[in-house]
Design a protein around this motif. Structure first.
Motif, PDB file in Angstrom:
ATOM      1  N   ARG A  33     -62.078 -23.481 -17.026  1.00  0.00           N
ATOM      2  CA  ARG A  33     -61.971 -23.949 -15.645  1.00  0.00           C
ATOM      3  C   ARG A  33     -62.587 -25.329 -15.450  1.00  0.00           C
ATOM      4  O   ARG A  33     -62.128 -26.126 -14.649  1.00  0.00           O
ATOM      5  CB  ARG A  33     -62.648 -22.929 -14.715  1.00  0.00           C
ATOM      6  CG  ARG A  33     -62.441 -23.210 -13.240  1.00  0.00           C
ATOM      7  CD  ARG A  33     -63.034 -22.097 -12.400  1.00  0.00           C
ATOM      8  NE  ARG A  33     -62.837 -22.334 -10.981  1.00  0.00           N
ATOM      9  CZ  ARG A  33     -63.286 -21.542 -10.012  1.00  0.00           C
ATOM     10  NH1 ARG A  33     -63.956 -20.440 -10.346  1.00  0.00           N
ATOM     11  NH2 ARG A  33     -63.070 -21.823  -8.743  1.00  0.00           N
ATOM     12  N   ARG A 248     -55.658 -28.408 -11.374  1.00  0.00           N
ATOM     13  CA  ARG A 248     -56.202 -27.831 -10.140  1.00  0.00           C
ATOM     14  C   ARG A 248     -55.246 -28.029  -8.965  1.00  0.00           C
ATOM     15  O   ARG A 248     -55.122 -27.154  -8.098  1.00  0.00           O
ATOM     16  CB  ARG A 248     -57.569 -28.454  -9.839  1.00  0.00           C
ATOM     17  CG  ARG A 248     -58.662 -27.994 -10.795  1.00  0.00           C
ATOM     18  CD  ARG A 248     -60.043 -28.407 -10.296  1.00  0.00           C
ATOM     19  NE  ARG A 248     -61.096 -27.909 -11.167  1.00  0.00           N
ATOM     20  CZ  ARG A 248     -61.620 -28.584 -12.176  1.00  0.00           C
ATOM     21  NH1 ARG A 248     -61.163 -29.790 -12.462  1.00  0.00           N
ATOM     22  NH2 ARG A 248     -62.585 -28.071 -12.916  1.00  0.00           N
ATOM     23  N   GLN A 292     -52.297 -22.743 -16.123  1.00  0.00           N
ATOM     24  CA  GLN A 292     -53.654 -22.432 -16.592  1.00  0.00           C
ATOM     25  C   GLN A 292     -53.956 -23.184 -17.896  1.00  0.00           C
ATOM     26  O   GLN A 292     -55.110 -23.298 -18.297  1.00  0.00           O
ATOM     27  CB  GLN A 292     -53.813 -20.932 -16.810  1.00  0.00           C
ATOM     28  CG  GLN A 292     -53.570 -20.085 -15.575  1.00  0.00           C
ATOM     29  CD  GLN A 292     -54.364 -20.529 -14.371  1.00  0.00           C
ATOM     30  OE1 GLN A 292     -55.573 -20.707 -14.457  1.00  0.00           O
ATOM     31  NE2 GLN A 292     -53.695 -20.729 -13.252  1.00  0.00           N
TER      32      GLN A 292
END
Length: 295
Positions: A33, A248, A292
């Motif tokens: 992330r 993002r 992702q």
């Protein structure tokens, strides 16, 4: 910043030989992330860790990245052998006590003492940091360049795949746009026929029917959701074409697309719209999984 879309997975390697030293840098990364970096290098190069991290972060913005650095020297001047005399004396003393305790004589104390950890150590001689950095930098630059190139190739493949899925979603949206007005017309016809059956072909108040149809149409209206999906698909293409750090942005956008498709599904009063919406949601989920992997 490059306009390329990059994957978060990749591998890069670089090496450089200078002043009797060979430096090898390897980098690999997986999805994450945030920008999480681990640098593994010889203790003698520990003072350069911050410089190494800053250099890598100039081109790597997201993902879990591992950087491995090693070097070997071909010069005796780079090697320093150290003897810990205090530790050696302490070991020798305890070995003598053990001899006396067990009644054993003739043991080779020198050989035994030298085998204990940290008695004799071989270390890289400390050199000027600037000299070492000048020799290491080319290897690090090459590793970063190869690393970024691999991520860019994979990112481009993901980009093209996502664009194809976006085109399919746009096709499904157009299908729903065709079906939506038909649902209201078909409902009105069914309502008229049903009322005639119930009332034994007695004429029905057209205003009453029109009101019922209007209420039905209002409850099932999906025009706003379809318009927003059109807008989201335009943004999807623009974000991918502009490149850079898109992960993002796309993650948020896909959440919005999924929300609109869920609303359409909840309002759907037609099996054709239901089927198209299921297919639409499936493609959106595939895109969500793909992004992702993007930086």
């Amino acid at each position: 910043m490059s306009a390329n879309v990059r994957s978060m997975t990749g591998y890069g390697r670089g090496e450089h030989i200078a002043e009797d030293r060979k430096f090898v840098v390897e980098m690999k990364s997986v999805n994450h992330r945030y920008n999480d970096m681990t640098i593994k290098l010889p203790r003698s190069l520990a003072s350069l860790e911050d410089k190494i991290k800053k250099r890598v972060m100039q081109d790597v913005f997201r993902g879990k990245t591992d950087v491995f650095i090693s070097f070997e020297t071909f010069s005796a001047d780079d090697v320093e052998v150290k003897l810990n005399t205090g530790l050696a004396a302490a070991y020798a003393e305890k070995l003598r006590e053990l001899e006396n305790l067990l009644g054993v004589n003739g043991a080779d104390l020198l050989s035994l003492t030298a085998k204990f950890p940290d008695v004799i150590t071989v270390e890289k001689a400390q050199k000027e940091e600037d000299v070492i950095w000048a020799a290491l930098s080319p290897a690090l630059d090459a590793a970063v360049e190869n690393f970024v190139a691999m991520r860019s190739v994979e990112g481009e493949n993901l980009k093209q795949d996502i664009l194809k899925k976006g085109e399919y979603i746009a096709k499904l949206v157009e299908e729903v746009k065709v079906y939506a007005p038909q649902v209201v017309v078909e409902y009105q016809e069914k309502l008229n026929n049903r009322l005639k059956e119930l009332l034994d072909n007695v004429d029905v108040d057209p205003q009453r029917v029109a009101m019922e149809v209007a209420i039905f149409a209002d409850k099932g209206c999906i025009d706003e959701e379809l318009t927003r999906l059109d807008s989201h698909l335009i943004q999807l293409r623009e974000i991918l074409e502009n490149g850079g750090q898109v992960g993002r942005k796309l993650d948020f956008l896909v959440q919005e697309m999924n929300r609109e498709s869920n609303t359409i599904a909840s309002k759907a009063n037609d099996i054709r719209i239901v089927k198209a919406t299921i297919a639409l949601k499936s493609e959106i989920e595939k895109i969500r999984e793909q992004i992702q992997n993007l930086e």
